[in-house]
Scaffold this active site. Structure first.
Site: not given
Ligand SMILES: Nc1ncnc2c1ncn2[C@@H]1O[C@H](COP(=O)(O)OP(=O)(O)O)[C@@H](O)[C@H]1O
Ligand SMILES: C[C@@](O)(CCOP(=O)(O)O)CC(=O)O
Ligand SMILES: [Mg+2]
Length: 317
Positions: A111-113, A115-116, A119, A160
């Site tokens: 949840s830090c931008g 693309g976790s 991924s 992403d």
């Molecule tokens: N390694 C992981 N194991 C389980 N769930 C995950 C993992 N990495 C991400 N997630 C899921 O994705 C969410 C974060 O996604 P998002 O809010 O789009 O943030 P970002 O894509 O920027 O990291 C987490 O709260 C969880 O639900």
């Molecule tokens: C805000 C956005 O442009 C990127 C989202 O990236 P992340 O989930 O915050 O890593 C949404 C999207 O492109 O699906």
């Molecule tokens: Mg994301």
């Protein structure tokens, strides 16, 4: 046991605008999610190490799972498991859903931008299709992963999931992913980016994307971001590229998705490097800085601001 490793990503330009069909430029980052899969005795067992949760289900129930019944944290993985098993059964002739154990863990801060979510979704899709001995091409993987992000978030772009599946640098134009034009890729490869995990997010990507979609000035701000990306294509100078990053950050601020600390980090990038901007959905999370040779003053300033982590960006191919 089979092991799959999937990179993360940084969006260089165009986050949020790309959800509405405007262009974006992104790069795969070599912080990875790992999936370890092996046969299991009688259930499908998913060990979400980073969430400290284990999800178990008997194979015959997986296809009727109701994603909305699960906590937001579990939704991405469970939706990915259900979607890939449904796809393999319906379109790739998977006859028997053999039970498996899948362990997931990541180097990527969640949840830090970075693309976790995309991924982990791509890791699940590749691990399970691999386990059943069915090869999915990149387009199938990307489309499946994109449908999962869209189902969980309500709105998403393919940025992403395409960047993470393809690796390297890609452009999104009219919702379609394309390799970066060679000259622009060669120029950006000469750039060094610092990835700064600034602070915990206050809102999830799903909420941030929803809030931006309701903003009254959305169209004109996206138009401006689209113009920045037109200019990026002509740029061959790091100072110019940094300026465009700064402009992109200023436009994203208008949506209220930046924070005081993200602004301080972007400003530090503008002052002690070529430029800086938030990356991903914002609301906290990460920023990227286009580095100059000398980074001493910048690192001192970031220490003063107090950020969670700093990564020298290495592109994942
Ligand atoms: N390694 C992981 N194991 C389980 N769930 C995950 C993992 N990495 C991400 N997630 C899921 O994705 C969410 C974060 O996604 P998002 O809010 O789009 O943030 P970002 O894509 O920027 O990291 C987490 O709260 C969880 O639900
Ligand atoms: C805000 C956005 O442009 C990127 C989202 O990236 P992340 O989930 O915050 O890593 C949404 C999207 O492109 O699906
Ligand atoms: Mg994301």
């Amino acid at each position: 046991m089979n092991t799959i490793k999937t990179p993360s990503k940084i969006i260089l330009f165009g986050e949020h605008a790309v959800v509405d069909g405007y262009p974006a430029i992104s790069m795969a980052l070599d912080l990875k999610t790992t999936g370890e899969i092996e046969e299991n005795f009688d259930t499908i067992s998913i060990d979400l190490v980073d969430l400290n949760e284990i999800f178990e289900i008997t194979p015959e129930l997986i296809k009727n799972l109701e994603i909305s019944n699960f906590s937001p944290a579990l939704k991405y993985v469970i939706c990915a498991v259900k979607s890939v098993i449904f796809y393999l059964s319906e379109f790739k002739n998977l006859k028997e859903i053999k039970p498996f154990k899948l362990k997931l863990y990541s180097e990527i801060p969640l949840s830090c931008g970075l693309g976790s979510s995309a991924s982990v979704v791509v890791t699940v899709i590749r691990s399970i299709s691999n386990f059943y001995g069915i090869e999915l091409d990149n387009d199938e993987t990307i489309n499946l992963a994109y449908s999962v992000e869209k189902e969980v978030q309500g709105r998403a772009s393919v940025t992403d999931t395409a960047t993470i599946s393809l690796g390297g640098m890609i452009e999104i134009i009219n919702g379609k992913y394309k390799p970066m034009p060679k000259d622009l890729e060669e120029f950006i490869k000469t750039c060094k980016f610092l990835v700064v995990n600034v602070e915990e997010r206050t809102r999830k990507t799903a909420e941030l994307v929803h809030d931006v979609s309701k903003h009254p000035e959305k169209e004109q701000i996206f138009e401006e971001i689209g113009k920045i990306i037109q200019n990026v294509r002509q740029v061959t100078d790091k100072a110019e590229l940094g300026k465009l990053m700064n402009e992109n950050h200023e436009l994203l601020k208008k949506f209220g998705i930046s924070t005081e600390k993200l602004d301080l980090v972007a400003k530090a990038g503008q002052k002690y490097a070529y430029g800086g901007k938030l990356t991903g959905a914002g609301g906290g999370g990460s920023a990227i800085i286009l580095l100059k040779e000398d980074r001493e003053e910048l690192l001192k300033e970031l220490k003063k601001i107090g950020v969670i982590g700093i990564y020298e960006c290495k592109m994942a191919n």
